[in-house]
Every structure is written in C-alpha cells, then in structure tokens.
Design a protein around this motif. Sequence first.
Motif, short mmCIF file in Angstrom:
data_model
loop_
_atom_site.label_atom_id
_atom_site.label_comp_id
_atom_site.label_asym_id
_atom_site.label_seq_id
_atom_site.Cartn_x
_atom_site.Cartn_y
_atom_site.Cartn_z
N THR A 46 -43.55 39.86 -7.11
CA THR A 46 -42.46 38.93 -6.91
C THR A 46 -41.13 39.76 -7.01
N GLY A 47 -41.05 41.16 -7.64
CA GLY A 47 -40.02 41.62 -7.67
C GLY A 47 -39.94 43.06 -8.00
N TRP A 48 -39.15 43.94 -7.39
CA TRP A 48 -39.33 45.52 -7.42
C TRP A 48 -38.20 46.21 -7.74
N HIS A 49 -37.99 47.00 -8.48
CA HIS A 49 -36.96 47.85 -8.79
C HIS A 49 -37.14 49.13 -8.78
N HIS A 50 -36.47 50.01 -8.47
CA HIS A 50 -36.72 51.35 -8.46
C HIS A 50 -35.41 52.33 -8.38
N GLN A 51 -35.40 53.20 -9.56
CA GLN A 51 -34.18 53.61 -9.87
C GLN A 51 -34.46 55.18 -9.93
N ILE A 52 -33.65 55.88 -9.15
CA ILE A 52 -34.02 57.11 -8.82
C ILE A 52 -32.88 58.37 -9.38
N VAL A 53 -33.02 59.52 -10.10
CA VAL A 53 -31.94 60.22 -10.60
C VAL A 53 -32.45 61.49 -10.22
N GLY A 54 -31.29 62.19 -9.62
CA GLY A 54 -31.68 63.73 -9.39
C GLY A 54 -30.67 64.17 -7.97
N PRO A 55 -30.58 65.41 -7.91
CA PRO A 55 -30.07 66.03 -7.00
C PRO A 55 -30.17 65.75 -5.49
N GLN A 56 -29.52 65.96 -4.41
CA GLN A 56 -30.00 65.89 -3.12
C GLN A 56 -30.36 67.39 -2.63
N LEU A 57 -31.21 67.32 -1.75
CA LEU A 57 -31.98 68.89 -0.97
C LEU A 57 -31.06 69.33 -0.26
N LEU A 58 -30.33 68.66 0.47
CA LEU A 58 -29.61 69.43 1.66
C LEU A 58 -28.20 69.97 1.05
N ASP A 59 -27.74 69.79 -0.10
CA ASP A 59 -26.61 70.44 -0.53
C ASP A 59 -26.74 72.01 -0.53
N TRP A 60 -28.20 72.46 -0.67
CA TRP A 60 -28.36 74.07 -0.81
C TRP A 60 -28.07 74.45 0.61
N TYR A 61 -28.33 73.93 1.82
CA TYR A 61 -28.38 74.33 2.92
C TYR A 61 -26.87 74.19 3.78
N VAL A 62 -26.17 73.57 3.14
CA VAL A 62 -24.76 72.97 3.77
C VAL A 62 -23.93 74.21 4.04
N ARG A 63 -24.14 75.30 3.08
CA ARG A 63 -23.28 76.56 3.15
C ARG A 63 -23.50 77.18 4.33
N ASN A 64 -24.48 77.31 5.05
CA ASN A 64 -24.93 78.22 6.14
C ASN A 64 -25.12 77.10 7.32
N ALA A 65 -25.47 75.66 7.22
CA ALA A 65 -25.77 74.75 8.27
C ALA A 65 -24.41 74.27 8.72
N ALA A 66 -23.20 74.17 8.26
CA ALA A 66 -21.86 73.67 8.71
C ALA A 66 -21.51 74.65 9.62
#
Length: 517
Positions: free
Chosen positions: A449-469
């Motif tokens: 009848t109800g569902w709650h999901h809380q997530i804490v953590g870093p993003q994966l793509l932050d690591w790649y943006v240095r060369n991706a951009a």
Amino acid sequence: MAMNRRDFLKVSAGTSGSLMLSLSLPGCSGMPTGYARETGKWKPDAWLEITTNDEIHYTLARVEMGQGTYTGLTTLIAEELEVDPEAITTRFAPVAPEYRNPLYKLQLTGGSTSISSSWEPLRTAGASARQMLILAAARVWQVDATECSARQGRVVHPNGLDSMRYGQLVELASKEVIRGDIALKPASEWKYIGKQRGRLDAHAKSTGTAVYGIDVELPGMVYGVVSRPPRYGARLKAFNDSELRAMPGVLDVFEIERGVAIVADKYWRARKAQDALKAEWDDENALSLSTDEVFASYKRAADEDSGESERSEGDYETAVGKAEKVLEAEYSQPYLAHSTMEPMNATAWYRNDSIEVWAPTQAPDLGRIAAARVTDLSPDDVTINTTFLGGGFGRRLTQDYIEEAAAVAYRVKKPVKMIWSREEDTQHDLYRPAMLHRMQAGLDGNQPTGWHHQIVGPQLLDWYVRNAAPAQYPWAPKFMYDTLGKVGLLAEGIATPRDMSAIEGAIEYPYMTEPCD
C-alpha cells in the motif's frame, strides 16, 4: 554526502547526414562513402564495406568486452544484408563522430545500450545496401527490382535461376539512389536475429588469435610500470632515482602526474626495479576516510537530509499509517573493485609528432582526450586502436591507464607497454561506489500500500566527466578541458540531462497506486 544529480556535458552536437542516397542515417556525415575504383571497395555508410572480391567488412562502433556486441551487432547487419554472420569480417571502429553512441553523444560502450542504440541504424544500413544491390542487378537484367531477391550474398533473378554476386554489383550499386523509407525485414522472416548461434569471436578467443590490449607487441617495445601513492590524493616528495637507474635493464625512471614511472627493456626487470623503489609521499592532502566513516556520514545524511525526491505518487504517509504491517530494511554496499579478468594496460608509441595508442577501452574518444591531456599534442594527433577487452564493467570508461601510457611514451620516444599488476588493479581501481539504501513498505496482506526508498551515495558519471566533456568538443583548446567538465556538472539538469546512475533501477518499479481488481 546526500545524493546529488550530475551528468556529462550532453549537447545536441549529434552527427547525421546522408549516405550518398536520399536516405538519411545517423553516423554518415563525415565518413567517406562510395565506390573506390582503385581498391574495388564500396562503402555505402559508416559501418559497412563490400569489395569486388565479395569481402564484407563491418565496423563495430561498440567495443567487445565479453558482452557479445561482436556477434549481436554483426548479426543485425547480416540479417538485412542477407548473408551469414560468419561471412562478415568485423573490425573495431576508429575514433570518429560517426561512431558515437547516440544516447551519450560519445563513442562509449556502457549502460547496456549497444543493441538498443544500434537496432534500427544498423538494420537500416544493411537493408539499404541490399536494396541498392538489387536495384543495380535489376538494371543489368532490365527487370522489375521488386521481383528480384537477395540470398547468401547474391541477387537472384526473378526466374529463380540466374544470380549475380554482390561483388560484381558494388560499382553499379554505388550509383543507385533509394527514395523513401527502407523496408526492414519483419520478424517472421528473420534467419539470424534471435536464433541460437555460436559467437563469432569464439574461435579467435579459444585459439589465442584475438588481440587484447595486453597482447599487443610492437618492434623495439619496452615496458613500463607506475608506482602510485598508497593514499588517494597524496603527492610524491622524493625517491631513490640513482639507485633504480643502476639496476639491470632499467632505461628511465621519472615522475609523472600519477606517481613514479619505471621503464625497462623487459617487463620483469621493470617490476624488480619497482620492488626496489623507496618513495616518500606527502599525505597532507590525502584522503583518510575509513569505510566505517563513509557509512557513518551516509547514515547522518539519511537521518538529517531529506535530499531530492525523484518519484512521488499518492500519499505515502497515509498509506503506511493505515497499513496492517510495516516492513523496514537497510542495505549497505561497500566500495568494490571491478576485478576485470584483464588488468589495466595500454601501449603507446610517440613518433613523428603524433602518438598512437593500443588499448582495451570502453570509450576511445575519451582515451584520445586522455592522451592529449598529458602531452603537448592535440586530439587530432592521437590515434586510438581499440582491442578486445578482457572485461569492462565501466572500469574502462575512466582513462587513467591511457594517460599513464601516453605520458611515459611521450618521454621515452619508444613504443612502451604499461601493465598494471593484479594487486595494483585492485588497490587503485575506480571502485564501484559505496551506497546506502533504506526501505520501508506498508502491506495489507500481500498487497503493498506504500513504498519508500531512500538512497545515499555518489554519482558514477562524475568520474568520467573530466575527459567526457572535452571529448564532445575535441576542437577546444586544452586549457578549457577542466572548465568544460565543470560546466557539464553545473549545467546538469538544465542544459544537460540529469545523471540517474545512483537511482537507476530504483524508480521504475511499476507498483500501482490503486488496488488491482
């Protein structure tokens, strides 16, 4: 430590254009196409090439790291071209805008997107080539093209007896024009798609003829290893340079951005010199967090920071308040090394004011930026040769190992193979991030009848943006590389899409807000 949302710098600088017919396909704007009389090769689009000798070559824009793109994507071409997949020679794509993944605007293999992003373009490429070959044959026979068919690399006459090889028709086919949409084969006529067959790369891999990055051999090649700081963020202060240079086979020892590079005539001699290294590290700016401290900060964030709501439907508080039963659970996932079967490695050769790299990389255009970044070369001066990958799992999206190889090769002016040991690969991995999940659900019987999901953590793509951009703008001067990465992060969710990596799979659950009948 609350979860934020960031993404690559994704701008709509996609490449689309026409083949040489009235059909428009993404990935063909800058790639030379047409028939080359001197070679007898016909390249109707960026992926497919057919020669007068009936050789069929397919350029694989997504890398093969064990997940099956070598077979799966080749099969899409084969199905529409009406040839056996085994009749096609598959080769890895060079760095070019035509081979970018349309979902990322980068030449990147990841996110389980290879089939979905290639499904229609590759089938259309194969079908268009087939249709042009049929039109050419019909013109020779002076018959209605709709009454001709293609089968096993030949165009068959309406009488069912006469036929012409594809190789005989390539020059004429290159002059044909297709008007309107290309009809793709219906699923009822598929011979190869969805049928159980052996993998096209199985023989090469089982006989040892498949070339992985670690297999690359070049004339006059030397070997390099890098000793990196034991703590992330530490810097080198001093090391026993003279002692190492005196050791057998050692050719050079020097500092690079990521640590101490040792180059020797043999790999084992480089390792022996590394064992003798006495390095002093400056830990002033090094990270000192323990795993326990990381999760303690995650839990504080979960307790104190409401974060951002990504999906909200109905009235959760009311539903859980009225529920017959409430279930609660907390899950923590630690940092984990990718542990690819093939450790990180790359081979680089600086010569004639350019550098050539052989590497098992998931993103060759990011690798090109990485090599340019640590030299005085522009991306146009860098050639990336993608090999088979002994596993990827996202680890080979980050191009640190290519940076090291390029920096060392640029100094020693010889072909140099850089190999990470298994221990180094584990200690200096770009780890799958630690995550904390808190979940709560209200139940009436077996009905949520109800569902709650809380997530804490870093993003994966932050690591790649240095060369991706910068990879999206290879013409940009290098002093702008870091700025482009920062702009990509700042513009996330406004000018660029949001990074969903931390919550992917957690927001798509199709729970109904109303009870089912």
